[in-house]
Design an enzyme around this catalytic site. Structure first.
Site, short mmCIF file in Angstrom:
data_model
loop_
_atom_site.label_atom_id
_atom_site.label_comp_id
_atom_site.label_asym_id
_atom_site.label_seq_id
_atom_site.Cartn_x
_atom_site.Cartn_y
_atom_site.Cartn_z
N SER A 1 0.82 -1.21 0.00
CA SER A 1 0.00 0.00 0.00
C SER A 1 0.85 1.26 0.00
O SER A 1 0.55 2.23 -0.71
CB SER A 1 -0.94 0.01 1.20
OG SER A 1 -1.98 -0.91 0.99
N ASN B 1 -6.19 -7.65 -2.78
CA ASN B 1 -5.81 -8.04 -1.42
C ASN B 1 -4.83 -7.14 -0.67
O ASN B 1 -4.74 -7.21 0.54
CB ASN B 1 -5.19 -9.44 -1.46
CG ASN B 1 -6.17 -10.46 -1.95
OD1 ASN B 1 -7.25 -10.63 -1.39
ND2 ASN B 1 -5.81 -11.14 -3.03
N TYR B 2 -4.06 -6.34 -1.38
CA TYR B 2 -2.99 -5.63 -0.69
C TYR B 2 -3.04 -4.11 -0.76
O TYR B 2 -2.39 -3.44 0.04
CB TYR B 2 -1.63 -6.09 -1.23
CG TYR B 2 -1.29 -7.49 -0.81
CD1 TYR B 2 -0.99 -7.78 0.52
CD2 TYR B 2 -1.28 -8.54 -1.72
CE1 TYR B 2 -0.68 -9.07 0.91
CE2 TYR B 2 -0.98 -9.83 -1.34
CZ TYR B 2 -0.68 -10.09 -0.02
OH TYR B 2 -0.38 -11.36 0.37
N LEU B 3 -3.73 -3.59 -1.74
CA LEU B 3 -3.70 -2.14 -1.91
C LEU B 3 -4.92 -1.51 -1.24
O LEU B 3 -6.05 -1.80 -1.63
CB LEU B 3 -3.67 -1.80 -3.40
CG LEU B 3 -2.47 -2.38 -4.14
CD1 LEU B 3 -2.55 -2.08 -5.63
CD2 LEU B 3 -1.16 -1.85 -3.57
#
Length: 892
Positions: A720, A850-852
Site C-alpha cells: 500500500s 488483497n494488498y492495496l
DNA sequence: GTGGGGACTTGCTAGAACGGCA
DNA sequence: TGCCGTTCTAGCAAGTCCCCAC
C-alpha cells in the site's frame, strides 16, 4: 425472501439523478477545500517520505532500467532497515521505459540527478544517511531476456546499489540517528512492553513527519475520522445500539467459542477516547460519509422492521459517481446497510442470521459413451462412468504429464471399479470417445442462440436466487459461494502429492449449517436426506462448512460475499493495521538491525527473518505436512534455497505459495549475510535455515513490537505504501489515459514486490504478431499518404494503391489530417503492445484485491479526476464500497 | 510450549461474459 | 450479426494465524 421489501433499489434510483460522467470532480467549494487539504499535505512531501520510509529519490527514474539489469541490486542498505524498504525503490519497468504513454510520464519528471540530489540533501539535513545510487542505462537488447525472470528480480534489478563497504557505516549512522527512540540496553527495557517502545513517536518527534492532514500530530483515529474514512470506528457504542439485532442477546447468553477480539478495534479504543469529544462535537452533515447518513435515516425504520429500509440520503460525493458506480453501490451492502461494524462485542460477529443453506450440484446424468480398454468398448456403471468422465475432460491439460496425477486417479478409480473389473491399468485405457463427446457438448452449448442462453440463465438464476442471499442483522447480504463443490478430480498445484485424487460428491449429511437461533432451519434440498448438524454460533462468519474430501481434517466454508459488510469491515481493519505499522516501522527496523549481531541465536534468527519479510515481502512460511505440496516461506527456508555469494549477495530460489518460483539475487547488509552464512553452517541442503524459529514464535515477537502485528501485515504495508508513494510522485497532471498508465505502473511494481505472477496466455505470441502486422500495415499507409501529400502539394493526383485501384484525390489538408490520425493510431497500438508484453507474466489483480488499500486509489482518483471505474471493475467497486467516501486528501 | 483444529485471507486460472470490429 | 479477442469472475487451492487443549 422477506428482505425483498428492503428498498435498496428505490434508494439508489433516487441517487441516480444525474448522468454526469464518471469522474470524482473537484469542483466548487468542497473540492477546493479538498484540494487545499491535500495541498496542505503535499506542501510537506518530504514528510511523507520520511514517514513512509520511501524517499522520492529512492525511486528510479522512469526511463526504466530495472528490466535490463541482470542482478537485483536490492540494497538493504544501511539506511533501508531504518526508514525504508529497498523494495520500495521500485524502478521502472521496460514498459515504462518504452511505452509512449509512460514516456510522457517520464519526460515530465525532473531529472533523476536533480531529484536524487535534492532529496539527498533533505535526508542529510534530517540526519539520515544517503545511498549511493547507480542508475544503469537503458539496454533494450536485454529486454527479452527479462521474460524469463522472476518478478522480484525484475523489480529489484537496478535497485539502488549500496557500496557494501559503506553499508555498515551507514547502518550504524542510521542506528545512531534512531538511538534516542530505541532503548539502549535491553535490560532496561524489560519492564516495558516493546510495542510501547517502538511506537515511533514520529508524529510527535519528527517535525518532518507527514501528517495525513493538516493536524500534524493527530492519533491515527483522528486521522481516520478527519479523512472521513473512520466511520466504522466512530461512536461505536452509540451506533451499535441502533442496530436492531444488538439488543437481542442470545437467549442463553452463551457462545460456542471464546470470543475473539478484533485487534484493530482494540487498538483504536485508546486513541478513540482522545478524540472522542472532538467527534461528538462534529455534527455537520457535510463531514458525514454518505453511508453514515443513510444509516441515520434508516435507523428509525429499522426499529419497526427486521429488515432495514432506507430513505433517500443526502447526496454528497455521490454526485460525482456515474451511473455505473451507482448501480454497483446499489448492489452493495453499504448502500443498504449501515457502516456499523457487524460485530457488536467481543468476538460476536452477528446477532441474527437467516439464510437458506446451500445448493447442490445436479445428480450425475450418464451419457452412455463408452471408453475403450485395450481397444475395446467397456461397460461402466454410472458411478464408474462419472469418474472416467472427470478424467477424460482433462485429457488436454498438463496434468496428463504428471505421473502422480495418474497414479492417484487410478488408485481412487480402482476402488470404484472393484478388484475384478476388466480395467486393470490406466495405460490401456482410451478415454478419447468420452473426451470427444464432451467437446461436442461444449460446442452445442456454444451454438445455442442468445435467446436460449438467456432462458437457461434465467432458469438457473431462479433456482439459485434463494440461496444467493442471507440476512445478517436485518441486512440483506450476498452469499459468496453458496454452491456446494461438484465432485471432480483434485487439481493440486505444483507437485501436490494428492493431485488426481477423487473429490467425492458432498451430501447434505456432510454439511454443518450455522444460522441464527430463531431463524428457520434451511430445508434440505435433497429429499430424504438431512444436514449433518445445525449450529448457532455467532462468533464466526461462516454459514456452512463441510470437511474437505481430499484432506478430511480441513474444511470448506460458505461465507458471505466479498462485498458484504462483514468482509468490508474486516478488510478495513486489515488496512488500518497496516497503516498503524507505519508508525512503528522505524523502531522495528532499528530493533532488528541491532539484533543481527545478537548473541542469542533465536533473537538473531528472528531479526534476520523479519528483515527478509520486510525487505523482500516474503510470506511467513508455516510448517507443512508431508501430504501437502513442498513449498516454503521465510521461516521454512531451507539451506538449499538461499545461497550466499560474497561479499554480501544472497541468491534465493524456492517454490512459494501455489508453487510459484521465487528467484532473486539481492545485496544485503553484511551483518545479514554473515548471519545467513552462520545459520547455514553445519547443515544439509534440506535443513531449515531458521531452525530456532517458526511462524508462531516470529508472530509472537512481532506482537511485542506492535499490537496485532504479524508477518503478513508487512506485505500489506509495503504494497500500500508503495502505491501511495508512486501515485503521489508520478502523477503529473496528465489526461485520464496517462493517469491510468501511471496507476498501472504503480500497480505493477507492487505486483512484482509481492511476486504475483501469471502464466503467459496461450494466444500471447499470436496477439503480438497480429499487433505488429497491423502496425506495419499502418506504417505503410503513412508512407503512401506522405507520397500522396507531396504530389498533392505539386498539384498532381495520387498514385494508384498497391492493389492497382485508383485513390480519391484529396487535398493536402485532408492528407495531413489522415497522416496525423494514422500516427495516433500507431502510437496507441505501440503502447498497447508494450503494455501487453510488459504485463504478460505479471498479475495485477491480486494486489489490487488483497494488498492495496482502496482508499489510496479512490482518493487519488478524486484528486486527479480519474473515473474510479477505470481502475476498479464492478466487483472491486462492490467490494470496496466502504472506501468510496474517502476524502481526496487521504494518504496511506 | 506445542500441536492441531478451526476460521479465515490470499492467489491463480478456466471459462463465462463482454465488447469491438468487419 | 457473428466472430474473436479481452476482461471479469466464480471456483477452489493454498496460504496465514488464532486459540484452545494437553
Amino acid at each position: 425472501m422477506a428482505v425483498e421489501a428492503y428498498d435498496k433499489k428505490k434508494l439508489m434510483d433516487d441517487l441516480d439523478e444525474d448522468d454526469e460522467p464518471l469522474v470524482f470532480k473537484r469542483s466548487s467549494s468542497s473540492s477546493k477545500q479538498n484540494q487545499s487539504n491535500s495541498e496542505t499535505k503535499k506542501s510537506v512531501p518530504q514528510k511523507h517520505e520520511q514517514q513512509s520510509g520511501r524517499p522520492a529519490s529512492d525511486v528510479r527514474p522512469q526511463n526504466g532500467q530495472n528490466n535490463f539489469v541482470q542482478k537485483s541490486k536490492m540494497v538493504p542498505s544501511s539506511k533501508t532497515p531504518l526508514d525504508r524498504s529497498p523494495l520500495m525503490s521500485p524502478k521502472s519497468s521496460n514498459s515504462s521505459s518504452k511505452g509512449l504513454a509512460a514516456k510522457s510520464m517520464v519526460d515530465s519528471k525532473p531529472s533523476t540527478s536533480m531529484t536524487n540530489e535534492s532529496n539527498s540533501v533533505k535526508r542529510q539535513i534530517k540526519g539520515e544517511s544517503v545511498l549511493n545510487e547507480t542508475t544503469p542505462g537503458p539496454n533494450e537488447d536485454l529486454e527479452d531476456s527479462e521474460d524469463d525472470k522472476p518478478l522480484s528480480a525484475r523489480l529489484l534489478a537496478g535497485q539502488p546499489k549500496v557500496n557494501s563497504g559503506n553499508a555498515n557505516k551507514v547502518a550504524n549512522a542510521s542506528n545512531f540517528g534512531q538511538k534516542s527512540k530505541i532503548p539502549k540496553s535491553e535490560d532496561s527495557d524489560d519492564e516495558m512492553p516493546l510495542s510501547s517502545k517502538f511506537r515511533v513517536k514520529s508524529n510527535a518527534g519528527d517535525p518532518t513527519h507527514r501528517s495525513s492532514t493538516s493536524g500534524e500530530k493527530k492519533p491515527l483515529l483522528a486521522e481516520c475520522r478527519q479523512n472521513g474514512s473512520a466511520s466504522m470506528e466512530r461512536k461505536p457504542s452509540t451506533v451499535l445500539k441502533k442496530r436492531i439485532g444488538d439488543s437481542v442477546k442470545p437467549a442463553d447468553g452463551s457462545y460456542l467459542k471464546k470470543p475473539k477480539l478484533s485487534e484493530t478495534s482494540t487498538l483504536h479504543k485508546n486513541k478513540e477516547s482522545s478524540v472522542k469529544s472532538e467527534m461528538e462535537e462534529e455534527d455537520d452533515e457535510d463531514h458525514v460519509p454518505i453511508s453514515q447518513r443513510m444509516k441515520k435515516t434508516a435507523s428509525s425504520d429499522m426499529k419497526s422492521t427486521p429488515v432495514k429500509k432506507m430513505t433517500k440520503p443526502t447526496p454528497v460525493i455521490t454526485k460525482q459517481f456515474n451511473k455505473k458506480s451507482k448501480k454497483i453501490m446499489k448492489n452493495s451492502k453499504y448502500s443498504g446497510s449501515s457502516k456499523v461494524p457487524p460485530s457488536s462485542g467481543e468476538g460476536q460477529k452477528w446477532t441474527t442470521l437467516v439464510h437458506n443453506g446451500v445448493i447442490f450440484p445436479p445428480p450425475y446424468k450418464p451419457h452412455g459413451v463408452k471408453m475403450l480398454y485395450k481397444g475395446k468398448p467397456v461397460d461402466l456403471t454410472p458411478e464408474q462412468e462419472e469418474v472416467a468422465t472427470m478424467y477424460a475432460v482433462m485429457l488436454e491439460t498438463e496434468y496428463m504429464n504428471k505421473p502422480k496425477f495418474k497414479e492417484n486417479f487410478m488408485s481412487d478409480w480402482r476402488k470404484i471399479l472393484g478388484r475384478n473389473h476388466v480395467i486393470q491399468s490406466l495405460e490401456h485405457c482410451d478415454f478419447t470417445p468420452i473426451f470427444e463427446w464432451h467437446q461436442q457438448e461444449k460446442e452445442k452449448k456454444k451454438q445455442m442462440t442468445t435467446e436460449e442462453k438467456k432462458v437457461q440463465k434465467e432458469e438457473k438464476l431462479k433456482q439459485e436466487e434463494k440461496y444467493m442471499w442471507a440476512i445478517l442483522d436485518g441486512v440483506k447480504e450476498k452469499v459468496g459461494n453458496f454452491r456446494v463443490e461438484p465432485p471432480g478430480l483434485f487439481r493440486g498445484r505444483g507437485e501436490h502429492p494428492k493431485m488426481g485424487k477423487l473429490k467425492k460428491r458432498i451430501r447434505p449429511s456432510d454439511i454443518t449449517i450455522n444460522i441464527g437461533k430463531d431463524a428457520p432451519i434451511p430445508e434440505c434440498p435433497i429429499s430424504g436426506e438431512s444436514w449433518k448438524e445445525i449450529r448457532h454460533d455467532n462468533t464466526v462468519t461462516w454459514l456452512a462448512f463441510w470437511n474437505d474430501p481430499i484432506n478430511p481434517k480441513e474444511f470448506k466454508y460458505v461465507f458471505l460475499a466479498a462485498s458484504s459488510t462483514l468482509k468490508g469491515q474486516s478488510d478495513k481493519e486489515k488496512y488500518e493495521k497496516a497503516r498503524l505499522l507505519k508508525d512503528y516501522i522505524q523502531g522495528i527496523r532499528t530493533a532488528y538491525t541491532r539484533d543481527f549481531t545478537s548473541n542469542d541465536p533465536t533473537k538473531k534468527q528472528i531479526a534476520v527473518a523479519t528483515y527478509l519479510i520486510d525487505k523482500l515481502a516474503l510470506r511467513a512460511g508455516n510448517e507443512k505436512d508431508d501430504d501437502e505440496a513442498d513449498t516454503v516461506g521465510c521461516c521454512t527456508l531451507k539451506v538449499e534455497n538461499v545461497e550466499p555469494v560474497p561479499p554480501n549477495i544472497l541468491k534465493f530460489d524456492f517454490l512459494g505459495k501455489d508453487s510459484i518460483r521465487y528467484q532473486n539475487e539481492v545485496e544485503v547488509e553484511i551483518a545479514v549475510f554473515k548471519a545467513i552464512q552462520q545459520f547455514r553452517s553445519r547443515k544439509k541442503g534440506g535443513d531449515d535455515i531458521f531452525d530456532k524459529l517458526d511462524t508462531s514464535k516470529l508472530n509472537a515477537h512481532l506482537k511485542e513490537l506492535m499490537p496485532g502485528l504479524t508477518a503478513k501485515v508487512f506485505r500489506t504495508y509495503n504494497a500500500s505504501i508503495t502505491l501511495d508513494d508512486m501515485l503521489s510522485r508520478e502523477t503529473k497532471g496528465g489526461d485520464i489515459a496517462q493517469n491510468v498508465v501511471v496507476y498501472q505502473h504503480a500497480n505493477k511494481e507492487v505486483a512484482i514486490i509481492c511476486n504475483h505472477q501469471r502464466t503467459v496466455s496461450k494466444s500471447h505470441s499470436a496477439q503480438m504478431s497480429r499487433l505488429n502486422e497491423k502496425i506495419d500495415e499502418l506504417k505503410g499507409v503513412i508512407e503512401e499518404l506522405r507520397t500522396d501529400l507531396a504530389r498533392a502539394k505539386k498539384g498532381k493526383p495520387p498514385l494508384k494503391s498497391a492493389d492497382g485501384k485508383p485513390k480519391r484525390n484529396l487535398n493536402p489538408d485532408a492528407l495531413e489530417k489522415k497522416i496525423a490520425q494514422t500516427t495516433v493510431k500507431i502510437e496507441k497500438m505501440e503502447r498497447d503492445k508494450e503494455t501487453k508484453e510488459d504485463l504478460k507474466t505479471v498479475a495485477l489483480g491480486t494486489s489490487k484485491i488483497n494488498y492495496l488499500d482502496p482508499r489510496i486509489t479512490v482518493a487519488w482518483c478524486k484528486r486527479h479526476e480519474v473515473p474510479i471505474e477505470k481502475i476498479f471493475n464492478k466487483s472491486l467497486l462492490a467490494k470496496f464500497a466502504w472506501a468510496m467516501d474517502v476524502e481526496p486528501g487521504f494518504r496511506f
